[in-house]
Design a protein around this motif. Structure first.
Motif, mmCIF file in Angstrom:
data_model
loop_
_atom_site.group_PDB
_atom_site.id
_atom_site.type_symbol
_atom_site.label_atom_id
_atom_site.label_comp_id
_atom_site.label_asym_id
_atom_site.label_seq_id
_atom_site.Cartn_x
_atom_site.Cartn_y
_atom_site.Cartn_z
ATOM 1 N N GLN A 1 -9.512 -1.934 6.217
ATOM 2 C CA GLN A 1 -8.451 -1.856 5.213
ATOM 3 C C GLN A 1 -8.941 -2.339 3.855
ATOM 4 O OE1 GLN A 1 -4.113 -2.599 6.157
ATOM 5 N NE2 GLN A 1 -4.600 -4.551 5.170
ATOM 6 N N PHE A 2 -9.710 -3.426 3.857
ATOM 7 C CA PHE A 2 -10.253 -3.957 2.607
ATOM 8 C C PHE A 2 -11.136 -2.930 1.914
ATOM 9 C CE2 PHE A 2 -13.990 -6.319 0.751
ATOM 10 C CZ PHE A 2 -13.370 -6.636 -0.452
ATOM 11 N N LEU A 3 -12.071 -2.346 2.654
ATOM 12 C CA LEU A 3 -12.992 -1.401 2.037
ATOM 13 C C LEU A 3 -12.270 -0.119 1.607
ATOM 14 C CD1 LEU A 3 -16.070 -1.908 4.388
ATOM 15 C CD2 LEU A 3 -15.748 -2.812 2.076
ATOM 16 N N GLN A 4 -11.307 0.324 2.403
ATOM 17 C CA GLN A 4 -10.518 1.497 2.023
ATOM 18 C C GLN A 4 -9.760 1.242 0.721
ATOM 19 O OE1 GLN A 4 -6.942 2.361 4.313
ATOM 20 N NE2 GLN A 4 -7.445 4.541 4.282
ATOM 21 N N ASN A 5 -9.241 0.036 0.557
ATOM 22 C CA ASN A 5 -8.473 -0.297 -0.642
ATOM 23 C C ASN A 5 -9.361 -0.563 -1.855
ATOM 24 O OD1 ASN A 5 -6.132 -0.102 0.853
ATOM 25 N ND2 ASN A 5 -5.896 -2.301 1.144
ATOM 26 N N LEU A 6 -10.598 -0.989 -1.601
ATOM 27 C CA LEU A 6 -11.511 -1.338 -2.693
ATOM 28 C C LEU A 6 -12.194 -0.115 -3.290
ATOM 29 C CD1 LEU A 6 -12.877 -3.729 -4.243
ATOM 30 C CD2 LEU A 6 -14.689 -3.621 -2.518
ATOM 31 N N PHE A 7 -12.647 0.795 -2.436
ATOM 32 C CA PHE A 7 -13.395 1.965 -2.910
ATOM 33 C C PHE A 7 -12.413 3.054 -3.348
ATOM 34 C CE2 PHE A 7 -16.758 -0.003 -0.252
ATOM 35 C CZ PHE A 7 -17.754 -0.069 -1.214
ATOM 36 N N ARG A 8 -11.799 2.822 -4.507
ATOM 37 C CA ARG A 8 -10.810 3.744 -5.054
ATOM 38 C C ARG A 8 -11.172 4.130 -6.493
ATOM 39 N NH1 ARG A 8 -7.993 5.299 -0.687
ATOM 40 N NH2 ARG A 8 -6.214 5.921 -2.005
ATOM 41 N N MET B 1 -7.824 -11.537 -5.935
ATOM 42 C CA MET B 1 -7.837 -10.082 -5.893
ATOM 43 C C MET B 1 -8.380 -9.531 -4.584
ATOM 44 S SD MET B 1 -9.579 -7.414 -8.589
ATOM 45 C CE MET B 1 -11.276 -7.811 -8.187
ATOM 46 N N MET B 2 -9.497 -10.064 -4.101
ATOM 47 C CA MET B 2 -10.120 -9.498 -2.911
ATOM 48 C C MET B 2 -9.281 -9.758 -1.656
ATOM 49 S SD MET B 2 -12.595 -7.899 -4.149
ATOM 50 C CE MET B 2 -13.501 -7.836 -5.691
ATOM 51 N N ILE B 3 -8.663 -10.905 -1.578
ATOM 52 C CA ILE B 3 -7.769 -11.188 -0.448
ATOM 53 C C ILE B 3 -6.541 -10.284 -0.523
ATOM 54 C CG2 ILE B 3 -6.217 -12.931 0.529
ATOM 55 C CD1 ILE B 3 -8.355 -15.020 -0.037
ATOM 56 N N ASN B 4 -6.015 -10.075 -1.728
ATOM 57 C CA ASN B 4 -4.884 -9.162 -1.895
ATOM 58 C C ASN B 4 -5.243 -7.759 -1.422
ATOM 59 O OD1 ASN B 4 -3.388 -11.220 -3.040
ATOM 60 N ND2 ASN B 4 -3.693 -10.544 -5.153
ATOM 61 N N LEU B 5 -6.430 -7.289 -1.796
ATOM 62 C CA LEU B 5 -6.864 -5.956 -1.370
ATOM 63 C C LEU B 5 -6.986 -5.872 0.147
ATOM 64 C CD1 LEU B 5 -9.580 -5.055 -4.044
ATOM 65 C CD2 LEU B 5 -7.463 -3.797 -3.618
ATOM 66 N N ALA B 6 -7.533 -6.922 0.742
ATOM 67 C CA ALA B 6 -7.730 -6.916 2.196
ATOM 68 C C ALA B 6 -6.404 -6.874 2.944
ATOM 69 C CB ALA B 6 -8.533 -8.140 2.612
ATOM 70 N N GLN B 7 -5.384 -7.475 2.376
ATOM 71 C CA GLN B 7 -4.099 -7.606 3.075
ATOM 72 C C GLN B 7 -3.098 -6.521 2.702
ATOM 73 O OE1 GLN B 7 -3.144 -11.705 2.049
ATOM 74 N NE2 GLN B 7 -4.129 -12.474 3.911
ATOM 75 N N SER B 8 -3.443 -5.680 1.725
ATOM 76 C CA SER B 8 -2.513 -4.642 1.286
ATOM 77 C C SER B 8 -2.567 -3.428 2.204
ATOM 78 C CB SER B 8 -2.841 -4.214 -0.147
ATOM 79 O OG SER B 8 -2.029 -3.120 -0.525
ATOM 80 N N SER B 9 -1.401 -2.928 2.591
ATOM 81 C CA SER B 9 -1.348 -1.738 3.450
ATOM 82 C C SER B 9 -1.205 -0.457 2.635
ATOM 83 C CB SER B 9 -0.180 -1.856 4.433
ATOM 84 O OG SER B 9 1.039 -2.021 3.724
ATOM 85 N N THR B 10 -1.163 -0.592 1.307
ATOM 86 C CA THR B 10 -0.963 0.579 0.435
ATOM 87 C C THR B 10 -2.086 0.683 -0.592
ATOM 88 O OG1 THR B 10 1.423 0.218 0.627
ATOM 89 C CG2 THR B 10 0.685 1.776 -1.047
ATOM 90 N N PRO B 11 -3.066 1.546 -0.363
ATOM 91 C CA PRO B 11 -4.133 1.706 -1.360
ATOM 92 C C PRO B 11 -3.616 2.419 -2.598
ATOM 93 C CG PRO B 11 -4.417 3.276 0.431
ATOM 94 C CD PRO B 11 -3.281 2.386 0.823
ATOM 95 N N LEU B 12 -4.166 2.050 -3.747
ATOM 96 C CA LEU B 12 -3.806 2.677 -5.015
ATOM 97 C C LEU B 12 -4.850 3.716 -5.390
ATOM 98 C CD1 LEU B 12 -2.762 -0.525 -7.022
ATOM 99 C CD2 LEU B 12 -1.260 1.076 -5.804
#
Length: 314
Positions: free
Chosen positions: A177-184, A197-208
Motif C-alpha cells: 500500500q505504501f509503495l502504491q501510494n508513493l509511486f504516483r 508524510m511517509m506514515i500517512n502514505l503507508a496508512q492511506s487506503s486512497t492513492p492520489l
C-alpha cells in the motif's frame, strides 16, 4: 534470486566485507562505463527504461542495488550507511570492474550519493547526471537540527532520526500500500496533511493521482521490500548528521561537467545557487513529478544521451 521479466539477471559482487547485487547491460562496451544509482525507496529496476538505450549507445551500464536494498548486504550498524561507506561502495565497484572512473547518474538519494562521490572521490568521476535532487549545500548547523527548525518534527527526515524504528515498522506492515501510494504522478496540488508524510502514505487506503508504473512493475519493488523491510534503506537518512561532520573540511565545489534534470511538478524545489557550487552544470526540466526516469522514460533517456554526446565532444 528470482529473475525479473525483461531485466538482466544480477550478479552478487563481493566488495570487501559486503556484497552488492549488480545488474549490467552492454558488457560488450567494456571500457565505457556508466553507473546508475537509484533513490529511496527504490531498486536498480528503476533504471529499466534507460539501460537498453545506454547499452545501445555504447556504454557498459552498471546498476547496483546499493547497500540496504534488494539482495545487497544490509549491515546492522547504522554508521555503516554513512556517505563514506556509500561512495566507497561505488569506488570499490569501479575497482571490481577495473575502471579508473565512470559517468555517474543518480536519482533522489542516488543523486546525493553521486554529488558526494564527486566530492570524496573526484578522480573516479568523469561526468555527472543527476535527477530530482540538486546539490545540497552544507547547512550552518547539522542537517537534522536544521530540518527540524525549518520543517518541524514531523518532517520525515527528522522523524526517521528521532523516532528510530517507528516508521520502519509501519512501512513494513503496509509495504504494498505504501509503495502504491508513493509511486504516483499527476498529483493534485494540495497542502500536506498533518503528521509524518511517509506514515500517512503507508496508512492511506486512497492513492492520489495516477500510477507511475504497471502493477507488474510495482510488484518488483514490493517483493524486494517485502523481503528486506525498510530499515537498511532508512538508515541512509540516519546518517545525515554524521555526513554533515564528515564533509566539514571537504571543498564543497564540484567542477565536473554535470547535467541536472528537474521534474516541474516535483515537491523538491530547484536549487537557487546550483551554478555557484557546480559551475559546469547544465539544467533541464521535464514536465513530470519526482519519479523522473520512470514518468518520462524516453525523454529522460534522450536528454541523458544528448548531453553525454555533446559533453564527450567538448
Amino acid at each position: 534470486m528470482p529473475t525479473i521479466a525483461n531485466f538482466p539477471a544480477p550478479t552478487l559482487v563481493t566488495l570487501g566485507d559486503i556484497e552488492l547485487e549488480v545488474f549490467e547491460a552492454g558488457e560488450e562496451n567494456r571500457g565505457n562505463p556508466i553507473v546508475l544509482c537509484h533513490g529511496w525507496p527504490e531498486h536498480a529496476y528503476s533504471w529499466r527504461h534507460q539501460m537498453p538505450a545506454l547499452a545501445k549507445a555504447g556504454f557498459h551500464v552498471i546498476v547496483p542495488n546499493q547497500r540496504g536494498y534488494g539482495n545487497s548486504s544490509r549491515p546492522e550498524d547504522v554508521a555503516e550507511y554513512d556517505i563514506a561507506h556509500l561512495t566507497g561502495d561505488l569506488a570499490a565497484l569501479l575497482d571490481h570492474f577495473g575502471y579508473d572512473d565512470a559517468v555517474f547518474v543518480g536519482h533522489d538519494w542516488g543523486a546525493n550519493v553521486v554529488w558526494n562521490m564527486a566530492l570524496l572521490h573526484p578522480d573516479r568521476v568523469r561526468k555527472i547526471v543527476n535527477l530530482a535532487l540538486p546539490y545540497q549545500v552544507r547547512t550552518p548547523m547539522p542537517w537534522i537540527d536544521f530540518m527540524a527548525a525549518v520543517f518541524g518534527d514531523d518532517n520525515y527526515f527528522v522523524h526517521f532520526n528521532r523516532q528510530p524504528g517507528v516508521a520502519d515498522a509501519v512501512l513494513k506492515r503496509h509495504t504494498g500500500q505504501f509503495l502504491q501510494n508513493l509511486f504516483r504522478k499527476n498529483l493534485p496540488p494540495e497542502p500536506p496533511e498533518p503528521g509524518m508524510m511517509m506514515i500517512n502514505l503507508a496508512q492511506s487506503s486512497t492513492p492520489l493521482g495516477d500510477p507511475v508504473m504497471s502493477d507488474d512493475e510495482l510488484a518488483v519493488f514490493t517483493a524486494s521490500f517485502d523481503a528486506t523491510g525498510f530499515t537498511g534503506s532508512i538508515n541512509w537518512y540516519r546518517n545525515m548528521d554524521r555526513n554533515w561532520h564528515l564533509l566539514a573540511n571537504v571543498d564543497p565545489v564540484i567542477r565536473h561537467p554535470a547535467l541536472m534534470i528537474y521534474g516541474t511538478q516535483d515537491m523538491i524545489p530547484p536549487s537557487e545557487n546550483l551554478a555557484e557550487f557546480v559551475p559546469n552544470v547544465e539544467v533541464l526540466s521535464l514536465e513530470c513529478g519526482h519519479w523522473i526516469q520512470q514518468e518520462k522514460p524516453q525523454e529522460t533517456t534522450q536528454a541523458i544521451l544528448k548531453w553525454l554526446a555533446v559533453a564527450q565532444a567538448a
